[in-house]
Design a protein around this motif. Structure first.
Motif, PDB file in Angstrom:
ATOM      1  N   CYS A   1      74.463  55.674  51.145  1.00 14.75           N
ATOM      2  CA  CYS A   1      73.795  54.677  52.050  1.00 14.75           C
ATOM      3  C   CYS A   1      73.528  55.232  53.523  1.00 14.75           C
ATOM      4  CB  CYS A   1      74.725  53.445  52.329  1.00 14.75           C
ATOM      5  SG  CYS A   1      76.363  53.787  53.055  1.00 14.75           S
ATOM      6  N   GLN A   2      72.754  54.649  54.165  1.00 14.51           N
ATOM      7  CA  GLN A   2      72.398  55.118  55.610  1.00 14.51           C
ATOM      8  C   GLN A   2      73.002  54.300  56.612  1.00 14.51           C
ATOM      9  OE1 GLN A   2      69.447  54.732  53.077  1.00 14.51           O
ATOM     10  NE2 GLN A   2      70.064  56.732  53.202  1.00 14.51           N
ATOM     11  N   GLU A   3      73.265  53.183  56.359  1.00 14.57           N
ATOM     12  CA  GLU A   3      74.203  52.159  57.197  1.00 14.57           C
ATOM     13  C   GLU A   3      75.044  51.301  56.501  1.00 14.57           C
ATOM     14  OE1 GLU A   3      71.953  51.106  61.172  1.00 14.57           O
ATOM     15  OE2 GLU A   3      70.944  50.377  59.420  1.00 14.57           O
ATOM     16  N   LEU A   4      76.106  50.996  57.173  1.00 20.04           N
ATOM     17  CA  LEU A   4      77.439  50.358  56.397  1.00 20.04           C
ATOM     18  C   LEU A   4      77.729  49.185  57.495  1.00 20.04           C
ATOM     19  CD1 LEU A   4      79.831  51.310  53.801  1.00 20.04           C
ATOM     20  CD2 LEU A   4      80.180  49.285  55.224  1.00 20.04           C
ATOM     21  N   ILE A   5      77.699  47.731  56.922  1.00 18.70           N
ATOM     22  CA  ILE A   5      78.321  46.574  58.036  1.00 18.70           C
ATOM     23  C   ILE A   5      79.685  46.250  57.435  1.00 18.70           C
ATOM     24  CG2 ILE A   5      78.001  44.282  58.890  1.00 18.70           C
ATOM     25  CD1 ILE A   5      75.136  44.832  58.196  1.00 18.70           C
ATOM     26  N   ALA A   6      80.818  46.452  58.225  1.00 16.69           N
ATOM     27  CA  ALA A   6      82.069  46.081  57.860  1.00 16.69           C
ATOM     28  C   ALA A   6      82.116  44.768  58.486  1.00 16.69           C
ATOM     29  CB  ALA A   6      83.182  46.950  58.535  1.00 16.69           C
TER      30      ALA A   6
ATOM     31  N   ARG B   1      94.004  48.234  46.794  1.00 12.89           N
ATOM     32  CA  ARG B   1      93.467  49.329  46.343  1.00 12.89           C
ATOM     33  C   ARG B   1      93.187  49.811  45.096  1.00 12.89           C
ATOM     34  NH1 ARG B   1      96.876  50.415  50.867  1.00 12.89           N
ATOM     35  NH2 ARG B   1      98.759  51.427  49.343  1.00 12.89           N
ATOM     36  N   SER B   2      94.049  49.448  44.139  1.00 10.97           N
ATOM     37  CA  SER B   2      93.789  49.563  42.533  1.00 10.97           C
ATOM     38  C   SER B   2      92.384  48.871  42.268  1.00 10.97           C
ATOM     39  CB  SER B   2      94.935  49.295  41.903  1.00 10.97           C
ATOM     40  OG  SER B   2      94.705  49.447  40.529  1.00 10.97           O
ATOM     41  N   VAL B   3      92.351  47.694  42.721  1.00  9.36           N
ATOM     42  CA  VAL B   3      91.428  46.860  42.295  1.00  9.36           C
ATOM     43  C   VAL B   3      89.866  47.191  42.932  1.00  9.36           C
ATOM     44  CG1 VAL B   3      90.209  44.331  42.396  1.00  9.36           C
ATOM     45  CG2 VAL B   3      92.616  44.829  41.727  1.00  9.36           C
ATOM     46  N   GLY B   4      89.932  47.775  44.155  1.00  9.80           N
ATOM     47  CA  GLY B   4      88.906  48.161  44.789  1.00  9.80           C
ATOM     48  C   GLY B   4      88.328  49.626  44.093  1.00  9.80           C
ATOM     49  N   THR B   5      89.223  50.299  43.850  1.00 10.16           N
ATOM     50  CA  THR B   5      88.727  51.520  43.141  1.00 10.16           C
ATOM     51  C   THR B   5      88.204  51.267  41.773  1.00 10.16           C
ATOM     52  OG1 THR B   5      90.589  52.769  43.940  1.00 10.16           O
ATOM     53  CG2 THR B   5      89.683  53.523  42.102  1.00 10.16           C
ATOM     54  N   ALA B   6      88.679  50.258  41.133  1.00 17.63           N
ATOM     55  CA  ALA B   6      88.039  49.889  39.696  1.00 17.63           C
ATOM     56  C   ALA B   6      86.656  49.418  40.082  1.00 17.63           C
ATOM     57  CB  ALA B   6      88.956  49.049  38.892  1.00 17.63           C
TER      58      ALA B   6
ATOM     59  N   GLU C   1      85.649  53.949  51.215  1.00 16.63           N
ATOM     60  CA  GLU C   1      85.084  54.581  49.821  1.00 16.63           C
ATOM     61  C   GLU C   1      83.817  54.544  49.713  1.00 16.63           C
ATOM     62  OE1 GLU C   1      87.241  55.867  47.153  1.00 16.63           O
ATOM     63  OE2 GLU C   1      88.259  56.153  49.215  1.00 16.63           O
ATOM     64  N   LEU C   2      82.964  53.396  50.132  1.00 13.75           N
ATOM     65  CA  LEU C   2      81.685  53.148  49.940  1.00 13.75           C
ATOM     66  C   LEU C   2      80.968  54.343  50.656  1.00 13.75           C
ATOM     67  CD1 LEU C   2      80.950  49.210  50.452  1.00 13.75           C
ATOM     68  CD2 LEU C   2      80.642  50.838  48.560  1.00 13.75           C
ATOM     69  N   LEU C   3      81.308  54.487  51.973  1.00 16.98           N
ATOM     70  CA  LEU C   3      80.786  55.839  52.783  1.00 16.98           C
ATOM     71  C   LEU C   3      81.060  57.136  52.081  1.00 16.98           C
ATOM     72  CD1 LEU C   3      82.174  54.950  56.268  1.00 16.98           C
ATOM     73  CD2 LEU C   3      79.732  54.726  55.727  1.00 16.98           C
ATOM     74  N   ALA C   4      82.156  57.320  51.326  1.00 15.73           N
ATOM     75  CA  ALA C   4      82.379  58.563  50.468  1.00 15.73           C
ATOM     76  C   ALA C   4      81.323  58.637  49.264  1.00 15.73           C
ATOM     77  CB  ALA C   4      83.948  58.826  50.065  1.00 15.73           C
ATOM     78  N   LEU C   5      81.381  57.531  48.367  1.00 14.36           N
ATOM     79  CA  LEU C   5      80.699  57.410  47.299  1.00 14.36           C
ATOM     80  C   LEU C   5      79.340  57.277  47.069  1.00 14.36           C
ATOM     81  CD1 LEU C   5      83.736  55.993  45.402  1.00 14.36           C
ATOM     82  CD2 LEU C   5      83.326  58.413  45.401  1.00 14.36           C
ATOM     83  N   SER C   6      78.587  56.666  48.116  1.00 13.90           N
ATOM     84  CA  SER C   6      77.178  56.242  48.181  1.00 13.90           C
ATOM     85  C   SER C   6      76.317  56.862  49.128  1.00 13.90           C
ATOM     86  CB  SER C   6      76.952  54.864  48.263  1.00 13.90           C
ATOM     87  OG  SER C   6      77.201  54.188  49.704  1.00 13.90           O
TER      88      SER C   6
ATOM     89  N   CYS D   1      86.281  43.023  54.802  1.00 13.82           N
ATOM     90  CA  CYS D   1      86.686  44.623  54.625  1.00 13.82           C
ATOM     91  C   CYS D   1      88.186  44.760  54.892  1.00 13.82           C
ATOM     92  CB  CYS D   1      85.687  45.518  55.746  1.00 13.82           C
ATOM     93  SG  CYS D   1      86.145  44.864  57.666  1.00 13.82           S
ATOM     94  N   GLY D   2      88.885  43.910  55.523  1.00 11.71           N
ATOM     95  CA  GLY D   2      90.305  44.274  55.755  1.00 11.71           C
ATOM     96  C   GLY D   2      90.438  45.331  56.748  1.00 11.71           C
ATOM     97  N   THR D   3      91.435  46.251  56.113  1.00  8.86           N
ATOM     98  CA  THR D   3      91.473  47.473  57.049  1.00  8.86           C
ATOM     99  C   THR D   3      90.794  48.689  56.653  1.00  8.86           C
ATOM    100  OG1 THR D   3      93.548  48.088  55.818  1.00  8.86           O
ATOM    101  CG2 THR D   3      93.900  46.689  57.429  1.00  8.86           C
ATOM    102  N   GLY D   4      89.669  48.591  55.809  1.00  8.10           N
ATOM    103  CA  GLY D   4      88.681  49.250  55.661  1.00  8.10           C
ATOM    104  C   GLY D   4      88.853  50.197  54.443  1.00  8.10           C
ATOM    105  N   PHE D   5      89.555  50.137  53.412  1.00 13.80           N
ATOM    106  CA  PHE D   5      89.749  50.942  52.323  1.00 13.80           C
ATOM    107  C   PHE D   5      88.216  50.875  51.482  1.00 13.80           C
ATOM    108  CE2 PHE D   5      90.301  50.991  47.755  1.00 13.80           C
ATOM    109  CZ  PHE D   5      90.734  52.336  47.352  1.00 13.80           C
TER     110      PHE D   5
END
Length: 258
Positions: A64-69, A25-30, A57-62, A49-53
């Motif tokens: 984007c119209q669609e996201l593929i996990a 999570r720390s690395v993903g945030t950075a 975050e991509l959904l919240a911060l970008s 994607c693992g468990t979706g962290f």
């Protein structure tokens, strides 16, 4: 890389992953802080994607119209789907990062957090990622570098000649591979994370909970004896003034444009 073992390891770790994934999570945030997310429209792909962290975050911060996990372990995808059940613009794809089942130039951005190190042929992966990216599409990923778990590797080396810790690529290899695949505007940065653990056994348990324990076919196929394990733990480097031990995670974060 033995993909069957990798898939089994991460499938088994789906339930325990979130409780042990502080570093991820720390690395993903950075990683996301280093990316240009404000202009990341269209379709994004989260590889491993693992468990979706990172997906969340991509959904919240970008915008984007669609996201593929995408993940090769189906239980990980189930965990992501449950976590993001309120989002109708997320698609879930159980597939191998080394064989992306996506059309040419079909995504606007590709993100991956500490997953590409499980690919056997990274240069082929880079070429395939470039294939699915649209012109000017962005690739942003974090992976482990060569000094990751060096303390554990050195401690095992005092006991036997088997490989107990996975090998990882260096920064030069990654940049060369991206250049050969045709990427441009390549930027990289390297950080050392050194979390502390109450014991070597606690470190090894965390790796197992993450699904990140050794899955290479050339490891010792026999059961490691209790005496050998104790000698390895005694050889693990430690500061006599500290009651805990540390482990190095050498993280390389890279961004590149198609």
């Amino acid at each position: 890389m033995d993909k069957r073992k990798i898939k089994q390891a991460f499938s088994a770790a789906a339930a325990s992953y979130d409780g042990a994934a502080q570093l991820q999570r720390s690395v993903g945030t950075a990683l996301l802080q280093s990316a240009d997310l404000a202009n990341q429209h269209g379709t994004l792909l989260d590889i491993g994607c693992g468990t979706g962290f990172l997906t969340g975050e991509l959904l919240a911060l970008s915008p984007c119209q669609e996201l593929i996990a995408l993940d090769m372990a189906l239980p990980m995808l189930h965990a992501t789907r449950q976590k993001l059940s309120g989002h109708t613009n997320v698609h879930y794809l159980c597939a191998d990062a080394e064989a992306l089942p996506l059309a040419d130039q079909s995504v606007d951005g590709v993100f991956s957090n500490l997953a590409l190190q499980w690919c056997g042929d990274l240069r082929a992966v880079f070429a395939d990622i470039r294939r699915v990216l649209k012109p000017d599409g962005q690739l942003v990923f974090a992976t482990f570098g060569t000094e990751t778990l060096q303390e554990l590797k050195n401690a095992w080396a005092t006991e036997d000649n088997y490989q107990h810790v996975n090998d990882f690529h260096d920064e030069t290899y990654l940049i060369d591979g991206l250049q050969q695949a045709g990427f441009r505007a390549i930027h990289s940065q390297r950080q050392h994370h050194q979390p502390r653990y109450a014991s070597v056994l606690e470190l090894m348990r965390e790796l197992k909970h993450l699904g990140a324990h050794n899955v290479l076919p050339r490891r010792n196929k026999g059961v490691t004896g209790k005496t050998a394990l104790q000698r390895m733990m005694a050889a693990y480097p430690r500061n006599p003034q500290e009651p805990t031990i540390s482990a190095t995670f050498d993280v390389i974060m890279v961004s590149a444009k198609r």
